[in-house]
Every structure is written in C-alpha cells, then in structure tokens.
Design an enzyme around this catalytic site. Structure first.
Site, PDB file in Angstrom:
ATOM      1  N   ARG A   1      12.029 -27.865   1.159  1.00 51.83           N
ATOM      2  CA  ARG A   1      12.576 -26.993   2.190  1.00 51.83           C
ATOM      3  C   ARG A   1      13.972 -26.556   1.761  1.00 51.83           C
ATOM      4  O   ARG A   1      14.667 -27.289   1.055  1.00 51.83           O
ATOM      5  CB  ARG A   1      12.660 -27.729   3.535  1.00 51.83           C
ATOM      6  CG  ARG A   1      11.328 -27.848   4.265  1.00 51.83           C
ATOM      7  CD  ARG A   1      10.879 -26.522   4.864  1.00 51.83           C
ATOM      8  NE  ARG A   1       9.645 -26.622   5.622  1.00 51.83           N
ATOM      9  CZ  ARG A   1       8.422 -26.366   5.149  1.00 51.83           C
ATOM     10  NH1 ARG A   1       8.256 -25.995   3.894  1.00 51.83           N
ATOM     11  NH2 ARG A   1       7.367 -26.450   5.928  1.00 51.83           N
TER      12      ARG A   1
ATOM     13  N   HIS B   1       9.073 -18.220  -0.765  1.00 51.78           N
ATOM     14  CA  HIS B   1       8.301 -19.268  -0.073  1.00 51.78           C
ATOM     15  C   HIS B   1       6.787 -19.041  -0.254  1.00 51.78           C
ATOM     16  O   HIS B   1       6.043 -18.890   0.724  1.00 51.78           O
ATOM     17  CB  HIS B   1       8.656 -19.314   1.428  1.00 51.78           C
ATOM     18  CG  HIS B   1       8.315 -20.638   2.064  1.00 51.78           C
ATOM     19  ND1 HIS B   1       9.095 -21.240   3.011  1.00 51.78           N
ATOM     20  CD2 HIS B   1       7.257 -21.472   1.886  1.00 51.78           C
ATOM     21  CE1 HIS B   1       8.543 -22.369   3.401  1.00 51.78           C
ATOM     22  NE2 HIS B   1       7.412 -22.546   2.725  1.00 51.78           N
TER      23      HIS B   1
HETATM   24  P1  NDP Z   1       4.259 -36.171   2.659  1.00 51.33           P
HETATM   25  O1  NDP Z   1       4.663 -36.540   4.041  1.00 51.33           O
HETATM   26  O2  NDP Z   1       2.923 -36.594   2.160  1.00 51.33           O
HETATM   27  O3  NDP Z   1       5.354 -36.702   1.630  1.00 51.33           O
HETATM   28  C1  NDP Z   1       6.720 -36.652   1.919  1.00 51.33           C
HETATM   29  C2  NDP Z   1       7.461 -37.475   0.876  1.00 51.33           C
HETATM   30  O4  NDP Z   1       8.853 -37.479   1.221  1.00 51.33           O
HETATM   31  C3  NDP Z   1       7.007 -38.959   0.858  1.00 51.33           C
HETATM   32  O5  NDP Z   1       6.843 -39.394  -0.462  1.00 51.33           O
HETATM   33  C4  NDP Z   1       8.159 -39.673   1.539  1.00 51.33           C
HETATM   34  O6  NDP Z   1       8.347 -41.021   1.112  1.00 51.33           O
HETATM   35  C5  NDP Z   1       9.324 -38.815   1.071  1.00 51.33           C
HETATM   36  N1  NDP Z   1      10.491 -39.067   1.910  1.00 51.33           N
HETATM   37  C6  NDP Z   1      10.678 -38.814   3.230  1.00 51.33           C
HETATM   38  N2  NDP Z   1      11.875 -39.258   3.632  1.00 51.33           N
HETATM   39  C7  NDP Z   1      12.467 -39.803   2.541  1.00 51.33           C
HETATM   40  C8  NDP Z   1      13.712 -40.440   2.312  1.00 51.33           C
HETATM   41  N3  NDP Z   1      14.611 -40.619   3.298  1.00 51.33           N
HETATM   42  N4  NDP Z   1      13.976 -40.877   1.080  1.00 51.33           N
HETATM   43  C9  NDP Z   1      13.095 -40.712   0.068  1.00 51.33           C
HETATM   44  N5  NDP Z   1      11.882 -40.138   0.215  1.00 51.33           N
HETATM   45  C10 NDP Z   1      11.579 -39.681   1.447  1.00 51.33           C
HETATM   46  O7  NDP Z   1       4.411 -34.585   2.558  1.00 51.33           O
HETATM   47  P2  NDP Z   1       3.708 -33.586   1.549  1.00 51.33           P
HETATM   48  O8  NDP Z   1       3.740 -34.135   0.188  1.00 51.33           O
HETATM   49  O9  NDP Z   1       2.407 -33.166   2.099  1.00 51.33           O
HETATM   50  O10 NDP Z   1       4.689 -32.314   1.678  1.00 51.33           O
HETATM   51  C11 NDP Z   1       6.061 -32.446   1.322  1.00 51.33           C
HETATM   52  C12 NDP Z   1       6.848 -31.245   1.775  1.00 51.33           C
HETATM   53  O11 NDP Z   1       6.563 -30.113   0.956  1.00 51.33           O
HETATM   54  C13 NDP Z   1       6.560 -30.742   3.179  1.00 51.33           C
HETATM   55  O12 NDP Z   1       7.248 -31.524   4.134  1.00 51.33           O
HETATM   56  C14 NDP Z   1       7.052 -29.320   3.135  1.00 51.33           C
HETATM   57  O13 NDP Z   1       8.375 -29.248   3.589  1.00 51.33           O
HETATM   58  C15 NDP Z   1       6.986 -28.941   1.668  1.00 51.33           C
HETATM   59  N6  NDP Z   1       6.025 -27.869   1.432  1.00 51.33           N
HETATM   60  C16 NDP Z   1       6.446 -26.686   0.904  1.00 51.33           C
HETATM   61  C17 NDP Z   1       5.556 -25.670   0.623  1.00 51.33           C
HETATM   62  C18 NDP Z   1       5.980 -24.407  -0.023  1.00 51.33           C
HETATM   63  O14 NDP Z   1       5.204 -23.435  -0.022  1.00 51.33           O
HETATM   64  N7  NDP Z   1       7.163 -24.346  -0.599  1.00 51.33           N
HETATM   65  C19 NDP Z   1       4.125 -25.820   0.910  1.00 51.33           C
HETATM   66  C20 NDP Z   1       3.770 -27.117   1.435  1.00 51.33           C
HETATM   67  C21 NDP Z   1       4.700 -28.092   1.687  1.00 51.33           C
HETATM   68  P3  NDP Z   1       7.198 -42.141   1.406  1.00 51.33           P
HETATM   69  O15 NDP Z   1       6.058 -41.739   0.486  1.00 51.33           O
HETATM   70  O16 NDP Z   1       7.827 -43.398   1.007  1.00 51.33           O
HETATM   71  O17 NDP Z   1       6.865 -42.006   2.857  1.00 51.33           O
HETATM   72  C1  OXD Z   2       4.112 -25.774   4.224  1.00 53.61           C
HETATM   73  C2  OXD Z   2       4.719 -24.567   3.663  1.00 53.61           C
HETATM   74  O1  OXD Z   2       4.844 -26.610   4.760  1.00 53.61           O
HETATM   75  O2  OXD Z   2       3.981 -23.615   3.324  1.00 53.61           O
HETATM   76  O3  OXD Z   2       2.883 -25.924   4.092  1.00 53.61           O
HETATM   77  O4  OXD Z   2       5.942 -24.518   3.510  1.00 53.61           O
END
Ligand code: NDP
Ligand code: OXD
Length: 317
Positions: free
Chosen positions: A232, A280
């Site tokens: 993000r 994005h």
């Molecule tokens: P998940 O919830 O599966 O993974 C999130 C990761 O963030 C986990 O590994 C989690 O750790 C880690 N995390 C959260 N808080 C912390 C912290 N304080 N310190 C360290 N690590 C942390 O989400 P997804 O993988 O499905 O998606 C990730 C993000 O990708 C979404 O939230 C979204 O914002 C972004 N996204 C962007 C897109 C784009 O088009 N640019 C498309 C899709 C998603 P833990 O594993 O230990 O819980």
């Molecule tokens: C998502 C994105 O969160 O597209 O899936 O950013």
C-alpha cells in the site's frame, strides 16, 4: 411466475470505482442465477440487502444498508475501505484468489528482473543515446527480501527462490518456507534489510507497518539497493525514497501504490527517472474464478458462519 422469481432474487450490493459491476454480476449469476449483484446506484431497498462486495463504500455511505450480514472486500487488502466507516459488528473478509496471486507474483518477478538485469538503467541510457556496456549481474549477488510472507508474499518468495535468487522474508510471526530465510518481528528487521539488495514490500498496512519504508529502513539496506512497493502507498514515505535516491542509498524503485491515488500530476515521483510508477495494477482479480469465494461467503454470512479469509479487525489484517 416472473414476479415469484423476482421475489426470490437475493441481492449483493456492489461498490467500486475500479471494477466492472456487469462482469461480477455475470460471474455470480453463472454460478447462482438467483443472486443479483447490484451497483449501489441501482439498489431500491437497501435495508433488504444482506451482503456487500466493496472496493470502497458507496459515495452515499452504508447507513441505509441496515440488514448487512457480511462484507466482502474486492481486494486482498482492506485499507481502502476505512474500517471506521463500516457498520460495527458486520464481519469483513478479504478476497483471495489464484488470479490475484498469479498477477501479483508476475508483477513482482517482472519488477525484480527489471532492476536485476538493469533494464531501468538501460531505459535511461537509451533515451540519452548512450551505449553503456555493463556486464550482467549474477543472481547470487542479488539477494531479494520479501516484506510480508502471507498469501501473496509467500507465493512471491517461493517463485523468486525457484528462479534461483537468494530470498529472505520478513513477517510479524514466524514462518518456515523451504529455501527462504525467514525473519520475524521488529528485532529481526535490521538483519533482514542488511541482507536485501532489493526489497519487495507486500505487507498488510496497519498502524505498525505504516511508513515502514522510510529513511531509517533505507539506511540499513546495502548501498544502491532497490525498492519494489506493491503493498500500500501508506507503507512508503515517498519523500524519504527520493532523498535516499539523491543520496545514492537507493538506486531505483518500482512502485504500484501511492500515498494518494491517482498520483497527483504535480507529484515529484513523475519527474524521477529512477522511479517507475504503475497505476495500482499489480494484482487483478478475475470475477469468473473469484465469484466462487464471494458466493461461499454470501452463504456463510446468511447462515451466520465465519467468513473465509475473515479480517481480524483487532490485528488490522
Ligand atoms: P496476508 O494477510 O496474507 O499477509 C500479510 C503479511 O503482512 C503477513 O505475512 C503478516 O505477517 C505481515 N504483517 C502484518 N503486520 C506486520 C508487522 N507488524 N510486522 C511484520 N509483518 C507484518 O495478506 P496478502 O499477502 O494477501 O496481501 C498483502 C497486501 O498486499 C494486502 O494487504 C494489500 O494491501 C496488498 N495488495 C496489493 C495489490 C496491488 O495490486 N498492488 C493487490 C493485492 C494486495 P504474519 O504472516 O506473521 O501474519
Ligand atoms: C488488493 C488490491 O488489495 O488490488 O487486492 O490492492
């Protein structure tokens, strides 16, 4: 008969300024003809709608939708929804689908190769009419750090590992991924960063991760490193990135997400040759496949069962 059938239709509220309501309506109807996906502008009886599929809430808000039993984000992330604006007590799920994992992984791999093979540099040389021979890097000298080892980060780390890069990962809690050095927690962040020539950020955005790509982070990375942000915009302090590029700490960046989207036309990022900005587009969810999960969560919400990929609102992701 038509009237009866009409009465049996159940509605899903749809609200997005990016996604096509007709494509979602068709994908859902193909699997469950009695469920109608209705753009928020066309809902006539908001109180009767039990489920919502939202990228962002409708411009008119959700106050009139008093019968909601579940909300499905139209993305893997949920921050675009602003949790404070959602009706209290209504369960929220993120959307996970192979189409999203594949497109996010493809983007991450493309961005890694762009920097690894110097295409970023050669693009600039081309425009400057320069013939600047540089030998190819070796993967062993180009370790990648993946920030976030969830659904998407885990898939990206495995894919980069399979391509032969040395890969480390960083997350909140511990993970085990064969062939990937996994680090967890703030205490292990400095070692993770020091070992990463390029970081791919795909963390969830929470108060703990907001602004995590900042001057302090860049100072811990090897000189002339690279940043790929597909999490993000709130993860990156954009001014710090530009300062780090000016200082030679960071050699280049590929960014898909920004503090303000669309990125304002006057934003300094546009005039930085070291930064590639994409609007994005890293991840794309295919309604034809993801409709299955939406319908499953619709059914679960109506039964009062826990949603698939439910968001832990206390944890923030
Ligand atoms: P998940 O919830 O599966 O993974 C999130 C990761 O963030 C986990 O590994 C989690 O750790 C880690 N995390 C959260 N808080 C912390 C912290 N304080 N310190 C360290 N690590 C942390 O989400 P997804 O993988 O499905 O998606 C990730 C993000 O990708 C979404 O939230 C979204 O914002 C972004 N996204 C962007 C897109 C784009 O088009 N640019 C498309 C899709 C998603 P833990 O594993 O230990 O819980
Ligand atoms: C998502 C994105 O969160 O597209 O899936 O950013």
């Amino acid at each position: 008969m038509d009237g009866d059938r009409q009465q049996m239709k159940q509605q899903i509220l749809f609200s997005s300024d990016l996604d096509d309501p007709a494509a979602w309506a068709a994908a859902v109807a193909a699997l469950r003809p009695e469920i109608e996906v209705v753009d928020w502008r066309n809902v006539t009886d908001p109180a009767s709608v039990p489920f919502a599929l939202l990228w962002k809430p409708p411009a008119a808000g959700l106050a009139a939708f008093t019968g909601l039993k579940g909300i499905q984000s139209l993305g893997a992330g949920i921050n675009q929804l602003n949790l404070a604006e959602l009706p209290a007590g209504v369960p929220l799920a993120r959307l996970i689908d192979d189409s999203l994992t594949e497109t996010m992984t493809d983007y991450a791999v493309a961005a890694v190769y762009r920097h690894y093979r110097g295409f970023d540099h050669f693009e600039r040389q081309t425009r400057a009419r320069l013939w600047d021979y540089r030998p190819a890097r070796r993967k062993g000298d180009f370790p990648i750090g993946v920030m976030g080892l969830g659904v998407l980060g885990g898939a990206i780390a495995r894919q980069l590992r399979d391509l032969g890069f040395p890969v480390s990962g960083w997350s909140r809690g511990p993970h085990r991924i064969d062939g990937v050095r996994c680090h967890a927690g703030t205490g292990e962040l400095p070692d993770f960063l020091a070992a990463s020539r390029l970081v791919v950020n795909v963390l969830a955005l929470t108060p703990a991760t907001a602004g995590i790509l900042n001057a302090g982070t860049f100072a811990l990375m090897p000189a002339e490193s690279f940043v790929v942000n597909i999490g993000r915009g709130g993860h990156l302090i954009e001014d710090d990135l530009i300062a780090a590029i000016d200082a030679g700490r960071i050699a280049g960046a590929t960014l898909d997400v920004f503090s303000t989207e669309p990125l304002p036309v006057e934003h300094p990022i546009y005039s930085r040759p070291e930064i590639l900005a994409t609007p994005h587009v890293a991840g794309a969810i295919a309604p034809e496949t993801a409709a299955r999960t939406v319908i499953e969560n619709f059914d679960r919400a109506l039964r009062g069962d826990p949603l698939l990929n439910a968001v832990d609102t206390a944890r923030g992701y």
